[in-house]
Design an enzyme around this catalytic site. Structure first.
Site, PDB file in Angstrom:
ATOM      1  N   TYR A   1      25.798  -4.449 -44.931  1.00  0.00           N
ATOM      2  CA  TYR A   1      25.134  -5.645 -45.477  1.00  0.00           C
ATOM      3  C   TYR A   1      24.307  -5.227 -46.683  1.00  0.00           C
ATOM      4  O   TYR A   1      23.106  -4.994 -46.591  1.00  0.00           O
ATOM      5  CB  TYR A   1      24.285  -6.331 -44.388  1.00  0.00           C
ATOM      6  CG  TYR A   1      25.160  -6.941 -43.327  1.00  0.00           C
ATOM      7  CD1 TYR A   1      25.778  -8.167 -43.558  1.00  0.00           C
ATOM      8  CD2 TYR A   1      25.421  -6.278 -42.138  1.00  0.00           C
ATOM      9  CE1 TYR A   1      26.621  -8.727 -42.611  1.00  0.00           C
ATOM     10  CE2 TYR A   1      26.256  -6.825 -41.182  1.00  0.00           C
ATOM     11  CZ  TYR A   1      26.848  -8.048 -41.427  1.00  0.00           C
ATOM     12  OH  TYR A   1      27.698  -8.597 -40.490  1.00  0.00           O
TER      13      TYR A   1
ATOM     14  N   ASP B   1      31.732  -5.936 -33.308  1.00  0.00           N
ATOM     15  CA  ASP B   1      31.238  -4.621 -32.893  1.00  0.00           C
ATOM     16  C   ASP B   1      29.972  -4.803 -32.060  1.00  0.00           C
ATOM     17  O   ASP B   1      29.671  -5.889 -31.592  1.00  0.00           O
ATOM     18  CB  ASP B   1      30.984  -3.744 -34.118  1.00  0.00           C
ATOM     19  CG  ASP B   1      30.046  -4.422 -35.121  1.00  0.00           C
ATOM     20  OD1 ASP B   1      29.398  -5.421 -34.759  1.00  0.00           O
ATOM     21  OD2 ASP B   1      29.968  -3.966 -36.280  1.00  0.00           O
TER      22      ASP B   1
ATOM     23  N   GLU C   1      38.339 -11.115 -37.621  1.00  0.00           N
ATOM     24  CA  GLU C   1      37.008 -10.810 -37.084  1.00  0.00           C
ATOM     25  C   GLU C   1      36.099 -12.026 -37.262  1.00  0.00           C
ATOM     26  O   GLU C   1      36.159 -12.731 -38.272  1.00  0.00           O
ATOM     27  CB  GLU C   1      36.383  -9.593 -37.766  1.00  0.00           C
ATOM     28  CG  GLU C   1      35.093  -9.146 -37.086  1.00  0.00           C
ATOM     29  CD  GLU C   1      34.638  -7.770 -37.516  1.00  0.00           C
ATOM     30  OE1 GLU C   1      33.860  -7.142 -36.770  1.00  0.00           O
ATOM     31  OE2 GLU C   1      35.039  -7.306 -38.601  1.00  0.00           O
TER      32      GLU C   1
ATOM     33  N   ASP D   1      26.463  -8.571 -34.264  1.00  0.00           N
ATOM     34  CA  ASP D   1      26.700  -9.354 -35.485  1.00  0.00           C
ATOM     35  C   ASP D   1      28.126  -9.857 -35.612  1.00  0.00           C
ATOM     36  O   ASP D   1      28.366 -10.912 -36.195  1.00  0.00           O
ATOM     37  CB  ASP D   1      26.286  -8.547 -36.724  1.00  0.00           C
ATOM     38  CG  ASP D   1      27.347  -7.573 -37.184  1.00  0.00           C
ATOM     39  OD1 ASP D   1      27.723  -6.699 -36.381  1.00  0.00           O
ATOM     40  OD2 ASP D   1      27.800  -7.681 -38.334  1.00  0.00           O
TER      41      ASP D   1
END
Length: 525
Positions: free
Chosen positions: A255, A106, A498, A103
């Site tokens: 999430y 990671d 990120e 995603d």
């Protein structure tokens, strides 16, 4: 006296003509000026025209991030520092869950944002496939989409079971390693009748319904399989209701969906487009519109809130019309379109309804973490809506008495794309690999570690290093700037550096909409 009168009349005539010319000029200016009332409908665009090389090049770069994020046994791998990974994912359940995409920086597979990526990527192809093709970027988009939908099919082994996570976030985030060498356990998390997750199941249904239309003319069998899964997943989501983060509280740290009714409306909307079944249209308009849709209250489109996307998607039906739609359903569609217009009015900078949540450089800015998410998503919706207007010769939207043309709306979308690509106070491209100056320390495990390094789980020296990443995460859209337009390029600064796969889905759609102009299709099927 007579001579004087004739001269006076002559001057009066000249003055009248000058006044008429001035009025005509003012009228012409009002037609062009944002907010001017008298806006003439623009001609309907034809097939894709000349390619804007800036957006075409950026689109080619952005699509490469999906290759960077792929898990499983790679095919035709174009990323030299990536290799096969996660080959045994799903084995404990007798499934092959090796595909799909990580995603972010990671190695987790979260079905919720991954499915959202597939939905918006499908939407992008459905609206702009001809423009992607003209830019020679359609095949990479289809390849990325199928890599995700293959995973979704495998993750839905029976009607009321969907695997929503592969990996343990705590174990994963305690390691800094390349995905090719990870050895920690990769447990599976599933939703089912007893542990429901309507948000994830409905998003997966939306993704598969949308993708079924993308593949319909390319692989009928695969398209049919996707649609069958979509219908079953929607029934599962609607019948066994609950939030995945309530079934699995650990998800709240990652999430944490705030609702599932927006996903139910989103999924039903896509299923109506895919099937033409009036049941789905009635579901989103007559049955549940007033209760679930938040008509009249514009919000921000994201992996969590699908309402703005649904509002724009259902506006398409109101724009293009259909003989099969009842009066009650049309009333509901009008409410969706009215709310979509409120969303658009909030985006245009000089609209009376414009959001004040912007940086000095003009970027829509809603939150510090992953700040480019909302700007990219909003700009994608804007370019789609402007093309609905163009394709139906709709002259303008009205925002509290001011009128804005499709060009005004498109200009907003372009401003956000241009900011991302380097037209910002930092003079930095936030799309890695595009332009001459872009972030060098993307918070991304695989990019930060040399391909031949033997780190085991504890390669944290590469996280904390001040050196540029040895591998370029081409196509990564980093989190983005702070509200004062500043950016700190540090791998430890995950808030800003990120990248995430789901941001790339809407970025691809935005760039595909801007790369050239053509009319959109009246129907996806």
């Amino acid at each position: 006296m007579g001579k004087y009168t004739r001269g006076c009349c002559g001057w009066l005539i000249v003055a009248l003509i000058a006044a008429l010319v001035a009025t005509a000029a003012m009228f012409a200016i009002m037609k062009r000026k944002p907010g001017g009332r008298h806006i003439k409908p623009l001609p309907v665009p034809g097939p894709p025209g000349a390619i804007d090389s800036k957006y075409g090049d950026a689109l080619g770069v952005a699509l490469q991030f999906f290759q960077v994020q792929k898990a499983g046994k790679l095919e035709n791998n174009q990323i030299p520092w990536r290799g096969d990974s996660a080959l045994t994912d799903g084995k404990e359940a007798g499934l092959d869950l090796s595909k799909g995409m990580y995603d972010a920086g990671d190695h987790m597979k979260f079905t919720f944002p991954m499915a959202f990526t597939a939905t918006v990527l499908s939407w992008s192809v459905l609206e702009y496939g001809d423009q992607m093709s003209a830019a020679k970027q359609l095949d990479p988009a289809l390849d990325a989409l199928k890599w995700i939908t293959d995973f979704l099919i495998a993750a839905h082994p029976s009607d009321n079971v969907l695997y929503i996570q592969v990996g343990d976030p705590d174990l994963d985030h305690n390691c800094w390693e390349r995905p090719e060498t990870m050895t920690e356990k990769r447990p599976l998390t599933q939703i089912n009748k007893k542990s429901p997750g309507s948000d994830v199941a409905a998003e997966a249904a939306a993704a598969m319904a949308a993708a079924s239309m993308v593949f319909k003319s390319r692989d009928t069998t695969y398209s049919d399989v996707l649609l069958q899964h979509a219908q079953k997943l929607f029934t599962f989501a609607d019948t066994y209701r609950g939030l995945s983060s309530e079934s699995y509280p650990k998800l709240q740290d990652f999430y944490n969906s705030t609702s599932y009714v927006d996903e139910l409306l989103w999924a039903a909307s896509w299923l109506y487009h895919a099937t033409g079944d009036q049941t789905y249209l009635s579901y989103v308009t007559v049955q549940n519109g007033k209760t679930y849709a938040d008509w009249g209250r514009p919000t921000w489109f994201s992996w969590d809130d699908k309402n703005p996307g649904t509002q724009v998607l259902l506006s398409r039906l109101n724009f293009f019309g259909s003989k099969q739609i009842s009066n009650a359903e049309n009333e509901g569609l009008k409410s969706y379109r009215d709310t979509a217009e409120a969303v658009i009015c909030g985006l245009i900078p000089d609209s009376p309804q414009a959001t004040a949540s912007r940086t000095g450089g003009g970027l829509v800015w809603i939150s510090g973490w992953n700040s480019l998410q909302h700007a990219t998503n909003a700009a994608f919706l804007a370019v789609v809506y402007s093309d609905y207007m163009l394709s139906t010769r709709t002259a303008a939207v009205q925002c509290s008495g001011k009128y804005y043309s499709p060009t005004d709306i498109r200009n907003f979308a372009a401003s956000q794309a241009n900011y991302i690509l380097g037209d910002n106070p930092m003079k930095l491209s936030y799309l890695v690999g595009y332009g001459s100056s872009y972030p060098q320390q993307v918070h991304h495990r695989g990019a930060s570690i040399p391909a031949d390094a033997k780190t085991g789980c504890k390669g944290f020296q590469y996280l904390h290093s001040s050196d540029p990443n040895p591998n370029v995460a081409v196509g990564a859209l980093v989190g983005g700037p702070f509200q004062n337009d500043t950016f700190v390029d540090s791998r430890d600064n995950a808030v800003q550096t990120e990248s995430s796969t789901y941001n790339s889905g809407t970025l691809v759609g935005l760039l595909s909409g801007l790369v050239t102009t053509s009319s959109v299709v009246q129907s996806f099927t």
